[in-house]
Design a protein around this motif. Sequence first.
Motif: not given
Length: 800
Positions: A551-557
């Motif tokens: 439910x929370x995006x990963x800090x990929x960028x």
Amino acid sequence: MDGLLNLLPLYTESVEGEHNLWQFLETCKSHQSFGELAANETDLNHTVGVINGKLNNTSTRAEGALLLEVVITQCGTDTFTSNCVLWTQQVMRLLHGPTKMTVSPTVFKVLGKLLAFSSQFPELSRQLSTTVISQLVTLLCEPEFSQKASITVHVLECLKSCMKYYGNPCGPVKGAIERHLLSLIDWDEMATDPNLRTVWASCMAYLPSVGSSGSQGAQHRSNWIEFCLQLIDSIHFTINGMFRNIEELKIQEVSSNPLNLPELQHKSPMVLLHDQQRRFVNLCSALVVLLNEPFPTTKNIPIDRLLAMISRLLALNSKSLSKTARANFEQLTLASIIPDLQSSMLDVLRSLVAVCRTQLLTRATTVMNLFVQVLQWTFTPVDRRRVGIERPYGKLRIQVYRTLCLWVAASRSSCGWGKCVDVLFSQLLSDIIVHRDTVQLLTVNPPSNGKMTRKGKKKMDTTGVILQKEDLTANADVCQMALQCLSTILLCCGPRIKPAIHKETQEIVLSILVDIMNGAELNSLVPYNDPRCRAGMYRVLEKLVVCPSPQWPAPLNYASAIFSNGMNDPNIEVSSVCIEALASIQSILRPRGPTINFALEEKQLRSIQQEVPLLNGSVKLVEPSSTSSAMAAAISVGQPTIPTDAALINQVTTPAKTIHENSLDFTVEIRQPESSPLPSNRLSISNGSHDDDFSTPPMGVTTISSESPVRSTRMMTRIEALKVIAAVALPTQSIIENSPIPSEMQQVKNETSPARKRPHEDSKPTVFSPQETMGEMENGEDELDDNVDAMLASFHDVPA
């Protein structure tokens, strides 16, 4: 190295003796000079003779022990089995007489190696069991060897070898061994020498395996559980003695017989507490080794009894005890030693988790509460923290994090955090954040009368730089262990963590790493000037990307840029962590898919031909044969070809060697021969040969050429015009059927041509360009219409 043993007489007969011989033997260890591959039988026999001669001589026994230690490890089986009993008896002679206290530690090392290698041969074991073992154990348990700690360590190592490899023959002297070991439990050197305490605990752990094993190891199994309960009760008994005056701690009734420990008697209560502390730590060390060491049979571990003992001690804390009485020095002393007591108890909990693992899942909530309550009372508030100053209870918090890592790895998402997850993460994050001191500016107002003293002027001239004593390595160990624990939790339980916790963790981690990426001075980011902490932070970021919350995006960028910058870290270990992290998230950054360079079957090609028109309704696919003719006709009249989506798909999906068979040619639009080109272009006549495939324009056909605008001076013959019309009309029929043209545009185009319709035009309508038609309607005139009408006038009499 061949011939190296020829130097042995030079070193054994040297004046300096033992020192030179030791250097020569170190060289022999590297070359394995006494092994079967390097030495011949004559040299080995000569070496054995030298060893026996030196062991028989009182003044050279130390040199003989040095030689024997190297030869035992390297010699072959035949040499060892033929001399083992003799060597053991000769070395044991060094333990007799008044000179036994000056014996070298090498003697005990040699005895330990002889016992270890001889246990592999049944015949040698039988001989040593009946003649040597009981006598050797009795010598090792003599109290004279306990007077020097440097010798006692090696004596206990040799005693452990006897109990490990010859446990059954040691059965008759088991009582002597236990009494000797328990007499050392209160030894002062045990508190200052961790190696001595570890060896003593190992000997205690081998006591249950001494004596007969019974039927299928039943006796050993009962000995182990009985000894474990004795240790637990002895620890409870020690806790009762230390906390006898504390009301918060109830007295634990001892259910079984504790160990026969000597009674402590001191007049000073503080000295008595320290002695009890030393005994408690030693008993916990023995219990840790008892749980960890392998045993010949299965071990029945009393889990509930162990957890009750651990919970009893971890429920106390030094802060609450120090507030109970103001001037009670006994309670203050007890509060000061609680961190060491709880550290030893956490070692027991760690061993219990390592042995039981998933069998503790039914007590998961209890285990997790033990970690949380220790972290809570050792927490230092933020307002009491200072940069570059070590916070209290750091060693105990490191112990908690280390044990928590093992528990989470063993239980994964069933670790039992439940309601305490918020408290746990708040403790973890408090140890990894960068603390910055708040600086308040001091404003100095000048006096109202305008006069200022010399001291006041000096105070106003002082610069705003505040110098403080700082330890740049402060709290680095706690931070590194907290990062390792957080990384383990994210790896094992990442998707089950609350999104709010993921968000807060990402904000803290990214803020620190972005500061490092932007070139912040590492000394201002204490403790991240330590490479271990930076490496741990990069690992946490990697786990945030690999194991995100649903439910929370990963800090990929952010992670991609941060890891790329981290590869330039001045510490190579940190840069290696970043390289591994980039490799682990590579599949997320660039997902893998099937290759697009593959040949399509006929059915797959037909399926694509049927699906592409659905994507683009204005463009229809045609058969390759018809499209080839249409392209040729378009080239002949000067119309530019237009690539479609089908052609692009075909270029991607068809290999080069089969493109002429399975390809989808470009779909083009054919203009009527009588239509005029754009007003900006000029008509020209190109004279040339007419090929069968219409690759070049036929003679007299009107083409578009902007480079050489020459007005046509010749009219086509009727036969030539029929050939051109037939070539254009046939391939365009299939395109018109699949490419509907608005009726309004057709009507407009028919009105622009003054010539009458020919019979073949009714059944085979032509295609024209909508853009050109609209352009002609807007202009309202065509400067070449007269020439076209005159050219087509000759076709009026063409027979149907």
